[in-house]
Write an enzyme that holds these catalytic residues in place. Structure first.
Site, mmCIF file in Angstrom:
data_model
loop_
_atom_site.group_PDB
_atom_site.id
_atom_site.type_symbol
_atom_site.label_atom_id
_atom_site.label_comp_id
_atom_site.label_asym_id
_atom_site.label_seq_id
_atom_site.Cartn_x
_atom_site.Cartn_y
_atom_site.Cartn_z
ATOM 1 N N LYS A 90 -5.272 5.504 -0.600
ATOM 2 C CA LYS A 90 -4.874 4.163 -0.175
ATOM 3 C C LYS A 90 -4.879 4.085 1.349
ATOM 4 C CE LYS A 90 -1.113 0.782 -0.592
ATOM 5 N NZ LYS A 90 -0.817 0.617 0.844
ATOM 6 N N SER A 94 -2.205 6.990 2.499
ATOM 7 C CA SER A 94 -0.802 6.802 2.170
ATOM 8 C C SER A 94 -0.144 8.142 1.870
ATOM 9 C CB SER A 94 -0.681 5.877 0.956
ATOM 10 O OG SER A 94 0.636 5.875 0.452
ATOM 11 N N SER A 95 1.131 8.262 2.230
ATOM 12 C CA SER A 95 1.853 9.508 1.981
ATOM 13 C C SER A 95 2.159 9.705 0.502
ATOM 14 C CB SER A 95 3.158 9.528 2.789
ATOM 15 O OG SER A 95 3.969 8.418 2.431
#
Length: 203
Positions: free
Chosen positions: A62, A56-57
């Site tokens: 994640k 995830s960014s």
């Protein structure tokens, strides 16, 4: 009938409706995959999707369900295209429909994108799904619903009392059964086995 085809594009409306039905079902499947794989702590976390990106960014570590999300967007496009095809078919006048280009463009894009999306979903997501066995086992063991499987052996009133106590105390219902020696361990295993609970043979 060329004349009929010039004034009435109803067959394309029908085809677009079929594509929309496929898109709706496909999107629902992707919604289920996203929900069942949500987590790892606050979500369902029942299945693991293959990791297809670094993460995830905004949340390190994640794994985002990027393929189901992409297929969701394809489905949204196809559903929107169906509205376009419907309005284009309705917009014809007398013996001529001047809006066939947008009909063909919408159908062509929908067919191409659905084909690509289904292929990617199958090959790069569905084939790599694994079950989170430990989490599933804990969830089942803690489920008050297991009492339903024990009801034929314990009787409805006893099963109901156990379910209420398990719910109010937070203790697993099976622990209460063991504590009170209402059933033997062998009977518990048989009544709560996957085959007994689902009615399906164990693979």
């Amino acid at each position: 009938d060329v004349i009929e085809a010039t004034q009435d594009v109803g067959v394309f409306v029908q085809l677009s409706g079929v594509l929309k039905r496929i898109a709706v079902k496909l999107s629902k499947i992707c919604n289920d995959l996203r929900l069942l794989s949500s987590g790892p702590q606050a979500g369902f976390g029942e299945i693991n999707l293959p990791a297809r990106q670094a993460g995830s960014s905004i949340m390190p570590g994640k794994v985002n369900p990027v393929i189901p999300e992409a297929v969701n967007q394809i489905a949204f496009e196809v559903i929107g295209n169906d509205v376009t095809v419907t309005l284009a078919a309705e917009g014809g006048q007398l013996q001529l429909n001047a809006f066939e280009p947008i009909v063909f463009r919408s159908l062509s894009a929908g067919l191409a994108h659905l084909t690509a999306g289904i292929t990617v979903l199958a090959e790069h997501c569905v084939r790599g799904i694994t079950a989170n066995h430990d989490r599933l086992a804990r969830t089942v063991a803690a489920s008050v619903g297991l009492v339903t499987a024990l009801s034929p052996a314990l009787g409805y009133e006893t099963a109901c009392a156990l379910a209420l106590e398990a719910h109010h105390t937070g203790r697993p219902a099976l622990d209460l059964v063991r504590e009170r020696e209402l059933l033997t361990e062998a009977e518990l295993r048989e009544l709560t086995s996957p085959a007994s609970l689902t009615g399906l043979p164990v693979l």
